[in-house]
Motif scaffolding. Structure first.
Motif, mmCIF file in Angstrom:
data_model
loop_
_atom_site.group_PDB
_atom_site.id
_atom_site.type_symbol
_atom_site.label_atom_id
_atom_site.label_comp_id
_atom_site.label_asym_id
_atom_site.label_seq_id
_atom_site.Cartn_x
_atom_site.Cartn_y
_atom_site.Cartn_z
ATOM 1 N N LEU A 184 0.911 -1.049 -0.070
ATOM 2 C CA LEU A 184 0.214 0.135 -0.143
ATOM 3 C C LEU A 184 0.939 1.192 -0.020
ATOM 4 N N LEU A 185 0.704 2.160 -0.990
ATOM 5 C CA LEU A 185 1.452 3.485 -0.979
ATOM 6 C C LEU A 185 0.636 4.580 -0.638
ATOM 7 N N GLU A 186 -0.854 4.795 -0.855
ATOM 8 C CA GLU A 186 -1.717 5.771 -0.421
ATOM 9 C C GLU A 186 -3.003 5.452 -0.780
ATOM 10 N N ILE A 187 -4.209 6.189 0.062
ATOM 11 C CA ILE A 187 -5.500 6.113 -0.034
ATOM 12 C C ILE A 187 -5.961 7.374 -0.055
ATOM 13 N N LYS A 188 -7.089 7.595 -0.984
ATOM 14 C CA LYS A 188 -7.558 9.003 -1.137
ATOM 15 C C LYS A 188 -9.065 8.556 -1.576
ATOM 16 N N GLN A 189 -9.761 9.657 -0.894
ATOM 17 C CA GLN A 189 -11.404 9.813 -1.391
ATOM 18 C C GLN A 189 -11.513 10.049 -2.714
ATOM 19 N N THR A 190 -12.445 9.209 -3.204
ATOM 20 C CA THR A 190 -13.003 9.649 -4.730
ATOM 21 C C THR A 190 -14.243 10.557 -4.783
ATOM 22 N N GLY A 191 -14.703 10.734 -5.886
ATOM 23 C CA GLY A 191 -15.799 11.987 -5.813
ATOM 24 C C GLY A 191 -17.168 11.095 -5.447
ATOM 25 N N ASP A 192 -16.963 9.678 -6.283
ATOM 26 C CA ASP A 192 -18.365 9.181 -5.741
ATOM 27 C C ASP A 192 -18.413 8.322 -4.490
ATOM 28 N N GLY A 193 -17.746 8.786 -3.458
ATOM 29 C CA GLY A 193 -17.669 8.185 -2.237
ATOM 30 C C GLY A 193 -16.954 6.748 -1.997
ATOM 31 N N ALA A 194 -16.217 6.428 -2.896
ATOM 32 C CA ALA A 194 -15.602 5.147 -2.840
ATOM 33 C C ALA A 194 -14.188 5.702 -2.463
ATOM 34 N N PRO B 65 -11.833 5.815 20.985
ATOM 35 C CA PRO B 65 -12.882 6.167 19.929
ATOM 36 C C PRO B 65 -12.649 7.394 19.257
ATOM 37 N N GLU B 66 -12.122 8.624 20.225
ATOM 38 C CA GLU B 66 -11.903 9.877 19.716
ATOM 39 C C GLU B 66 -11.041 9.872 18.830
ATOM 40 N N MET B 67 -9.920 9.226 18.555
ATOM 41 C CA MET B 67 -8.798 9.286 17.630
ATOM 42 C C MET B 67 -9.404 8.718 16.401
ATOM 43 N N THR B 68 -10.232 7.957 16.327
ATOM 44 C CA THR B 68 -10.886 7.327 15.214
ATOM 45 C C THR B 68 -12.080 8.115 14.152
ATOM 46 N N THR B 69 -12.530 9.161 15.008
ATOM 47 C CA THR B 69 -13.593 9.818 14.207
ATOM 48 C C THR B 69 -13.393 10.231 12.885
ATOM 49 N N ASN B 70 -12.421 10.655 12.629
ATOM 50 C CA ASN B 70 -12.053 11.300 11.353
ATOM 51 C C ASN B 70 -11.321 10.300 10.388
ATOM 52 N N TRP B 71 -11.385 9.030 10.451
ATOM 53 C CA TRP B 71 -10.986 8.002 9.864
ATOM 54 C C TRP B 71 -11.709 7.621 8.782
ATOM 55 N N GLY B 72 -12.991 8.233 8.359
ATOM 56 C CA GLY B 72 -13.846 7.991 7.495
ATOM 57 C C GLY B 72 -14.273 6.540 7.291
ATOM 58 N N ASN B 73 -14.191 6.060 6.272
ATOM 59 C CA ASN B 73 -14.568 4.599 6.133
ATOM 60 C C ASN B 73 -13.478 3.639 6.055
ATOM 61 N N CYS B 74 -12.576 3.761 7.074
ATOM 62 C CA CYS B 74 -11.257 2.943 7.219
ATOM 63 C C CYS B 74 -11.409 2.547 8.745
ATOM 64 N N THR B 75 -10.661 1.609 8.977
ATOM 65 C CA THR B 75 -10.720 0.905 10.400
ATOM 66 C C THR B 75 -9.308 0.121 10.292
ATOM 67 N N LEU B 76 -9.062 -0.131 11.641
ATOM 68 C CA LEU B 76 -7.800 -1.131 11.737
ATOM 69 C C LEU B 76 -8.444 -2.455 12.739
ATOM 70 N N LEU B 77 -7.587 -3.348 12.630
ATOM 71 C CA LEU B 77 -7.797 -4.562 13.569
ATOM 72 C C LEU B 77 -6.383 -5.385 14.026
ATOM 73 N N GLY B 78 -6.642 -6.313 14.931
ATOM 74 C CA GLY B 78 -5.383 -6.890 15.311
ATOM 75 C C GLY B 78 -4.391 -5.970 15.888
ATOM 76 N N ASP B 79 -3.033 -6.605 15.565
ATOM 77 C CA ASP B 79 -1.898 -5.893 15.908
ATOM 78 C C ASP B 79 -1.853 -4.313 15.160
#
Length: 477
Positions: free
Chosen positions: A209-219, A373-387
């Protein structure tokens, strides 16, 4: 022999949750109504009484797994569920992929390794509470798993200072239990998960993974380094399951907010073939015994790796720069360091001597400050799990357990949060699914992170030498 593979689909009676809502008991309803009446009579002074949650019971149709057998897994429902991009094909990532497969959630796994066996995945795991959760992934038996029935703690001269387990308490009458720990090689558990995916799996190997960015259609657009080129993909929900040094985590959260925290010790791991130790006839090497030996500073822990091998874990306090230097020197110096520090009782020196350096590795032990939970509020449709979300020391054996529980919880949240009558695009995924998942995950795992850090200190102190028939380090298995 029947070689046909069983597929699974969500249980219709519990919608894949494993539990069904039986409503409030009469007693709970009356108690709430009484509190509500008193609140009304007081003129609504103070906080209103909280409405009690409905009682959830294990679903009898699927035996609480959330799944029922089917000839084929469900066809991915791209209208109801978001396409999930899973970053990392370790235990957590593979588990989430399996949970999505069985529930008709479209997904793709992206892994930087070139193939399944690219890196050494040699260490063993102890499945505790996650053992019973495996049925939520369609895994009802781990053929490569080994059950331990006896745990012993020693001083370096072999003096026993504690013994526990089924052979101690049940005088050998039980060999299995729902509460039993199962030991299994990490790669064997990954293989069991990969086998669940079968021909339907979507794993893109060799993708960094190099980069993530929001697109115009919500994806969300994801850019990867793959085969020397930059390749792009699209998803609606991105999950980082890429370990303690998660790339996605650094994109979502400033690293300086929760940096790696050194726990003042190094762990050296090895795997030894029991065939090389047949001449010992030592009962500690019966493939059903876990034992540990400590001198108040250093600690040796040995457990079954599989039916033919034993895994050992040696740890001791050391400055961080020295730990990095030692681990970088490679297996031969690591082996010599363990031998130098463990002129202890049989079979410890013999096991170390017979361990092939190719199966020895070492690393400094880290965790991180807890997320909130406060640290994650601006993560949009991204999250983490495990380590990636909650790294912890290995001294309570909880890393893989929590990753499995995280993966199952997230898949269930997606199933529960998406309404079959409308598209997921009409749903606020962060509010409806991700925030709820993170709150539950972080609350559950915080206890394990804290206890694992405490165990790292206790197990390398005089406290570990107390005579007691029970786990050391605050419940270490």
């Amino acid at each position: 022999m029947n070689t046909s593979k069983t597929s699974y689909t969500p249980c219709p009676d519990c919608n894949g949750q494993g539990r069904v809502n039986r409503g409030l008991s009469k007693k709970a309803r009356l108690r709430y109504q009484k509190a509500l009446d008193a609140y009304t009579r007081s003129g609504a002074q103070g906080p209103a009484p909280a409405k009690p949650k409905a009682h959830l019971q294990p679903c009898s149709t699927c035996l609480a797994s959330g799944l029922i057998p089917a000839e084929q897994p469900p066809v991915p429902d791209s209208d109801t569920y978001p396409h999930v991009a899973i970053i990392g094909a370790g235990i957590g990532g593979m588990a989430l992929a399996v949970a999505c497969l069985h529930r008709g959630i479209p997904f793709t796994v992206y892994e930087r390794d070139l193939h399944f066996d690219s890196r050494s995945q040699g260490y063993g795991l102890t499945l505790q509470q996650a053992h019973t959760a495996l049925k939520g992934f369609g895994i009802h038996e781990l053929q490569d798993g080994v059950v331990s029935t006896r745990h012993i703690a020693h001083q370096p001269d072999g003096t026993v200072i504690g013994e526990w387990g089924m052979r101690k308490w049940d005088t050998g009458t039980h060999t299995t239990s729902k509460k039993t720990n199962i030991h299994i090689a990490r790669q064997a558990l990954r293989r069991a998960l990969l086998d669940q995916l079968g021909d339907a799996h979507q794993i893109q190997w060799g993708h960094q993974l190099l980069e993530i960015k929001q697109t115009g259609d919500g994806a969300i657009q994801l850019d990867f380094q793959a085969a020397g080129n930059v390749k792009s993909a699209s998803a609606h929900l991105v999950v980082g399951a890429d370990g303690i040094r998660s790339t996605l985590r650094t994109m979502l959260l400033k690293p300086q907010l929760t940096p790696l925290r050194y726990l003042d010790c190094i762990v050296i791991l090895g795997i030894c073939d029991l065939q090389n130790l047949n001449h010992l006839k030592n009962p500690l090497l019966d493939s059903a015994t876990v034992f540990q030996t400590a001198d108040g500073t250093a600690r040796m822990y040995m457990m079954p790796y599989d039916r033919d091998r034993v895994m050992w874990q040696f740890s001791f306090p050391i400055a961080e720069d020295e730990a990095k230097s030692l681990s970088a020197q490679g297996p031969e110096p690591l082996k010599k360091e363990v031998q130098r520090r463990t002129p202890w009782h049989e079979p410890i020196p013999e096991v170390i001597s017979e361990t092939d350096p190719a199966f020895i590795s070492g690393y400094p032990v880290y965790d991180r400050e807890l997320l909130t939970p406060e640290m994650t509020t601006n993560w949009g449709n991204c999250t983490l799990l495990g380590d990636a979300a909650h790294p912890m020391s290995p001294f309570k054996g909880q890393g893989a357990n929590q990753a499995l529980l995280d993966a199952l919880a997230l898949a269930k949240r997606i199933t529960k949060g998406c309404n079959l009558s409308k598209s997921f695009k009409e749903i606020n995924l962060r509010k409806k699914i991700l925030s709820k998942f993170e709150t539950e995950m972080l609350q559950r795992s915080a206890l394990k992170v804290t206890a694992s850090a405490k165990a790292a200190a206790v197990l390398h102190s005089e406290k570990v030498l107390q005579e007691r028939d029970g786990p050391r380090g605050g419940g270490v298995q």
